[in-house]
Motif scaffolding. Sequence first.
Motif, PDB file in Angstrom:
ATOM      1  N   PHE A  66       8.522   4.799 -11.422  1.00 10.90           N
ATOM      2  CA  PHE A  66       8.778   5.095 -10.017  1.00 10.90           C
ATOM      3  C   PHE A  66       8.464   6.544  -9.654  1.00 10.90           C
ATOM      4  O   PHE A  66       8.415   6.886  -8.473  1.00 10.90           O
ATOM      5  CB  PHE A  66      10.225   4.760  -9.668  1.00 10.90           C
ATOM      6  N   ALA A  67       8.248   7.376 -10.664  1.00 20.18           N
ATOM      7  CA  ALA A  67       7.872   8.771 -10.399  1.00 20.18           C
ATOM      8  C   ALA A  67       6.365   8.914 -10.182  1.00 20.18           C
ATOM      9  O   ALA A  67       5.898   9.968  -9.757  1.00 20.18           O
ATOM     10  CB  ALA A  67       8.315   9.660 -11.564  1.00 20.18           C
ATOM     11  N   GLU A 107      15.855   1.867   2.173  1.00 16.02           N
ATOM     12  CA  GLU A 107      14.483   1.988   1.695  1.00 16.02           C
ATOM     13  C   GLU A 107      14.487   2.466   0.253  1.00 16.02           C
ATOM     14  O   GLU A 107      15.293   3.310  -0.137  1.00 16.02           O
ATOM     15  CB  GLU A 107      13.696   2.976   2.556  1.00 16.02           C
ATOM     16  N   THR A 108      13.593   1.894  -0.543  1.00 13.67           N
ATOM     17  CA  THR A 108      13.476   2.307  -1.930  1.00 13.67           C
ATOM     18  C   THR A 108      12.021   2.234  -2.372  1.00 13.67           C
ATOM     19  O   THR A 108      11.208   1.521  -1.773  1.00 13.67           O
ATOM     20  CB  THR A 108      14.340   1.419  -2.845  1.00 13.67           C
ATOM     21  N   ARG A 109      11.696   2.988  -3.402  1.00  8.86           N
ATOM     22  CA  ARG A 109      10.355   2.921  -3.977  1.00  8.86           C
ATOM     23  C   ARG A 109      10.154   1.580  -4.679  1.00  8.86           C
ATOM     24  O   ARG A 109      11.119   0.961  -5.140  1.00  8.86           O
ATOM     25  CB  ARG A 109      10.137   4.065  -4.977  1.00  8.86           C
ATOM     26  N   ALA A 110       8.901   1.172  -4.780  1.00  8.84           N
ATOM     27  CA  ALA A 110       8.595  -0.109  -5.411  1.00  8.84           C
ATOM     28  C   ALA A 110       7.364   0.026  -6.300  1.00  8.84           C
ATOM     29  O   ALA A 110       6.516   0.902  -6.101  1.00  8.84           O
ATOM     30  CB  ALA A 110       8.352  -1.182  -4.357  1.00  8.84           C
ATOM     31  N   VAL A 111       7.309  -0.839  -7.287  1.00  8.86           N
ATOM     32  CA  VAL A 111       6.121  -1.012  -8.128  1.00  8.86           C
ATOM     33  C   VAL A 111       5.525  -2.364  -7.775  1.00  8.86           C
ATOM     34  O   VAL A 111       6.249  -3.360  -7.672  1.00  8.86           O
ATOM     35  CB  VAL A 111       6.483  -0.951  -9.626  1.00  8.86           C
ATOM     36  N   ILE A 112       4.212  -2.406  -7.584  1.00  9.78           N
ATOM     37  CA  ILE A 112       3.543  -3.654  -7.231  1.00  9.78           C
ATOM     38  C   ILE A 112       2.644  -4.105  -8.382  1.00  9.78           C
ATOM     39  O   ILE A 112       2.561  -3.454  -9.422  1.00  9.78           O
ATOM     40  CB  ILE A 112       2.722  -3.507  -5.938  1.00  9.78           C
ATOM     41  N   LEU A 153      11.947  -2.759  -8.029  1.00  7.22           N
ATOM     42  CA  LEU A 153      12.639  -1.848  -7.136  1.00  7.22           C
ATOM     43  C   LEU A 153      13.251  -0.685  -7.900  1.00  7.22           C
ATOM     44  O   LEU A 153      13.852  -0.871  -8.968  1.00  7.22           O
ATOM     45  CB  LEU A 153      13.750  -2.591  -6.380  1.00  7.22           C
ATOM     46  N   ALA A 154      13.146   0.511  -7.324  1.00  8.24           N
ATOM     47  CA  ALA A 154      13.714   1.700  -7.951  1.00  8.24           C
ATOM     48  C   ALA A 154      15.233   1.712  -7.857  1.00  8.24           C
ATOM     49  O   ALA A 154      15.914   2.227  -8.747  1.00  8.24           O
ATOM     50  CB  ALA A 154      13.134   2.961  -7.304  1.00  8.24           C
ATOM     51  N   GLN A 155      15.793   1.156  -6.786  1.00  2.70           N
ATOM     52  CA  GLN A 155      17.245   1.140  -6.574  1.00  2.70           C
ATOM     53  C   GLN A 155      17.720  -0.296  -6.327  1.00  2.70           C
ATOM     54  O   GLN A 155      18.182  -0.643  -5.239  1.00  2.70           O
ATOM     55  CB  GLN A 155      17.601   2.023  -5.383  1.00  2.70           C
ATOM     56  N   PRO A 156      17.631  -1.140  -7.339  1.00  6.51           N
ATOM     57  CA  PRO A 156      17.978  -2.551  -7.147  1.00  6.51           C
ATOM     58  C   PRO A 156      19.460  -2.781  -6.868  1.00  6.51           C
ATOM     59  O   PRO A 156      19.811  -3.696  -6.107  1.00  6.51           O
ATOM     60  CB  PRO A 156      17.555  -3.196  -8.463  1.00  6.51           C
ATOM     61  N   PHE A 157      20.343  -1.985  -7.484  1.00  5.71           N
ATOM     62  CA  PHE A 157      21.777  -2.172  -7.237  1.00  5.71           C
ATOM     63  C   PHE A 157      22.101  -1.882  -5.776  1.00  5.71           C
ATOM     64  O   PHE A 157      22.806  -2.647  -5.112  1.00  5.71           O
ATOM     65  CB  PHE A 157      22.600  -1.256  -8.147  1.00  5.71           C
ATOM     66  N   ALA A 200       0.823  -1.214   0.000  1.00  9.44           N
ATOM     67  CA  ALA A 200       0.000   0.000   0.000  1.00  9.44           C
ATOM     68  C   ALA A 200       0.854   1.260   0.000  1.00  9.44           C
ATOM     69  O   ALA A 200       0.400   2.330  -0.418  1.00  9.44           O
ATOM     70  CB  ALA A 200      -0.937   0.002   1.209  1.00  9.44           C
ATOM     71  N   ASP A 201       2.085   1.144   0.463  1.00 10.15           N
ATOM     72  CA  ASP A 201       3.021   2.269   0.504  1.00 10.15           C
ATOM     73  C   ASP A 201       3.954   2.269  -0.696  1.00 10.15           C
ATOM     74  O   ASP A 201       4.734   3.199  -0.881  1.00 10.15           O
ATOM     75  CB  ASP A 201       3.838   2.187   1.799  1.00 10.15           C
ATOM     76  N   PHE A 202       3.901   1.223  -1.533  1.00 13.27           N
ATOM     77  CA  PHE A 202       4.778   1.086  -2.696  1.00 13.27           C
ATOM     78  C   PHE A 202       6.244   1.255  -2.290  1.00 13.27           C
ATOM     79  O   PHE A 202       7.005   1.993  -2.914  1.00 13.27           O
ATOM     80  CB  PHE A 202       4.422   2.122  -3.773  1.00 13.27           C
ATOM     81  N   SER A 203       6.636   0.542  -1.241  1.00 15.91           N
ATOM     82  CA  SER A 203       8.001   0.668  -0.746  1.00 15.91           C
ATOM     83  C   SER A 203       8.567  -0.686  -0.354  1.00 15.91           C
ATOM     84  O   SER A 203       7.830  -1.620  -0.039  1.00 15.91           O
ATOM     85  CB  SER A 203       8.048   1.605   0.468  1.00 15.91           C
ATOM     86  N   ALA A 204       9.907  -0.766  -0.386  1.00 13.96           N
ATOM     87  CA  ALA A 204      10.629  -1.954   0.082  1.00 13.96           C
ATOM     88  C   ALA A 204      11.733  -1.479   1.017  1.00 13.96           C
ATOM     89  O   ALA A 204      12.458  -0.529   0.696  1.00 13.96           O
ATOM     90  CB  ALA A 204      11.211  -2.731  -1.092  1.00 13.96           C
ATOM     91  N   LYS A 205      11.848  -2.135   2.164  1.00 11.88           N
ATOM     92  CA  LYS A 205      12.808  -1.714   3.176  1.00 11.88           C
ATOM     93  C   LYS A 205      13.624  -2.905   3.665  1.00 11.88           C
ATOM     94  O   LYS A 205      13.135  -4.039   3.686  1.00 11.88           O
ATOM     95  CB  LYS A 205      12.088  -1.087   4.370  1.00 11.88           C
ATOM     96  N   ILE A 206      14.844  -2.620   4.084  1.00 15.15           N
ATOM     97  CA  ILE A 206      15.637  -3.590   4.835  1.00 15.15           C
ATOM     98  C   ILE A 206      15.651  -3.097   6.272  1.00 15.15           C
ATOM     99  O   ILE A 206      15.960  -1.928   6.540  1.00 15.15           O
ATOM    100  CB  ILE A 206      17.068  -3.708   4.293  1.00 15.15           C
ATOM    101  N   VAL A 207      15.262  -3.976   7.189  1.00 17.34           N
ATOM    102  CA  VAL A 207      15.157  -3.613   8.600  1.00 17.34           C
ATOM    103  C   VAL A 207      16.183  -4.422   9.383  1.00 17.34           C
ATOM    104  O   VAL A 207      16.214  -5.650   9.299  1.00 17.34           O
ATOM    105  CB  VAL A 207      13.740  -3.886   9.144  1.00 17.34           C
ATOM    106  N   ASP A 208      17.039  -3.731  10.124  1.00 15.70           N
ATOM    107  CA  ASP A 208      18.049  -4.379  10.960  1.00 15.70           C
ATOM    108  C   ASP A 208      17.804  -4.029  12.417  1.00 15.70           C
ATOM    109  O   ASP A 208      17.869  -2.854  12.791  1.00 15.70           O
ATOM    110  CB  ASP A 208      19.457  -3.927  10.550  1.00 15.70           C
ATOM    111  N   GLU A 209      17.498  -5.060  13.212  1.00 16.65           N
ATOM    112  CA  GLU A 209      17.244  -4.892  14.649  1.00 16.65           C
ATOM    113  C   GLU A 209      16.228  -3.778  14.906  1.00 16.65           C
ATOM    114  O   GLU A 209      16.411  -2.931  15.777  1.00 16.65           O
ATOM    115  CB  GLU A 209      18.559  -4.608  15.379  1.00 16.65           C
ATOM    116  N   GLY A 210      15.157  -3.780  14.118  1.00 15.83           N
ATOM    117  CA  GLY A 210      14.074  -2.836  14.310  1.00 15.83           C
ATOM    118  C   GLY A 210      14.282  -1.481  13.666  1.00 15.83           C
ATOM    119  O   GLY A 210      13.389  -0.630  13.729  1.00 15.83           O
ATOM    120  N   ARG A 211      15.427  -1.266  13.007  1.00 15.34           N
ATOM    121  CA  ARG A 211      15.715   0.038  12.406  1.00 15.34           C
ATOM    122  C   ARG A 211      15.805  -0.109  10.891  1.00 15.34           C
ATOM    123  O   ARG A 211      16.466  -1.015  10.381  1.00 15.34           O
ATOM    124  CB  ARG A 211      17.029   0.586  12.971  1.00 15.34           C
TER     125      ARG A 211
END
Length: 533
Positions: A433-434, A315-320, A447-451, A300-311
Amino acid sequence: MTFVTRARSSVFIAAFLAASASFVQAGTNGTAFQMAVAESATSSPAVAEFYRENGFDALWVGDTPEHAARRTALIKALSSTELHGLPGGRYDIQTLISNMQKARTTRDLGLLEAELTLVFIKFASDLQSGSVRPSQIDEGLVRTVERRSATEHLELLTASKGDGYFRELMPQSRQYRALLKQKKVLETLMVQGGWGETVPVTKLERGDSGANVIKLRNRLVAMGFLRPTASPAYDDSLTAAVQSFQTAHGLEPDGVAGNGTITEINRPVSDRLKAVYVALERERWLPEKRGERHILVNQADFSAKIVDEGRVTFETRAVIGKNTHDRRSPEFSDEMEHMVINPSWYVPRSIITKEYLPKLRANPNAVGHIQITDRRGRQVNRGAVDFNQFTARNFPFSMRQPPSKSNALGLVKFMFPNKYNIYLHDTPQKTLFAREVRAFSHGCIRLAQPFEFAYALLARQEEDPKAFFHRVLNTGKETKVNLDKPVPVHLIYRTAYIGPKGEVQYRRDVYDRDRKIWEALQKAGVVLPDVQG
């Protein structure tokens, strides 16, 4: 908890204490008690087995301080269901108290003992794992919910003291606790009449003035996005307030109050409260252990995140997936095992038969960037095939797009093998992604920033993850790179959530799933609190 809920809770507990003092005199020894427990527990073989294995020892109706503490903890928990947005009516606390008041014989206590246990298990399961089943609501809700068995609940309850186990039942995540606080805030706002007068749906921007601007100003003040002001103009401060609102609601923060922005501004408190109720339920569906490091994709937020120990560390934009019945991205959890650099795109059968076969019938040279291969992987000569003889059922070939910058998967894909054939990947369609609403794919997450995403994942196993990635990329060859430690992936859909700094965020229900979940919760007995009057 609202004042009405607190008052009702106090009444329940007082009635319970009065009832509890009278029924324990009957005692729980003897065949009558055992037969009554066995009779009442027939609806749950696990409960019946638990009592048989424990010699029909009472959990609730004994006369020791431990039994009294357990009874009190249960009644307090059942009287707090509205706090969590649970269907309080399904536990029928008033009938429980009435049965306590009426209990006089050993048989009565046996029936009551089993009744309390069955209610406890129902409540414990609802609070810990959700009160509705996601798979029965929407085809995209394929998440497997972890549910403790009745035996597990009872054994853990027996091993705990007082209300210890009850306090552990609700999700222990920061997100859940923050949503409970926001629920209370919204209920208070409903008592106070909400955010005031709505704004006519039109376009307002910097330099405008008049009655509609004043209504916009007043509503944003009530929402906390603007300090109280008497200015009738759409000035810098109002522009900044609109941008803040847009950011908090997943809108393009251009500072212009267009139709989309005003529509969101006009949503009543009750809509936001429903979103929070649904978010609480969704939080109960998630695994208790999410992973010290995990990937979180909020559709719903069109986003993908990596979370480490709750932080959130990346984060990057995503297309679903596109909002059609066969393309919406599903919701589930899995483990990312590897990435493929310079991937081939092996075209899914559904795309071959629905999209490409009709084109090949019209022109055998269509979609020329895709290779057609036989069962042995050999490339097929298109000119030698009459594609009109094939249907979706008997089309005998596979299709593959070799690695390239124009590959549909871009230059890297991230794999967590699953039966839905969903994964994360790069894309050559960078312009998407815009967009504000980014639902365009066949179901996978772009993903907008796959690299950069790859660098972050490789950082824990490569001394120079960027150099390693590009060294493999520059070969041009399809290469599988295993992750030394698999990373949990959670594909979620959250229209209400709390940001890392405690900021409340709302998103639009692009797949209409939250509406369906709210309807299911209502059918289960969940209602918005009666806070009027």
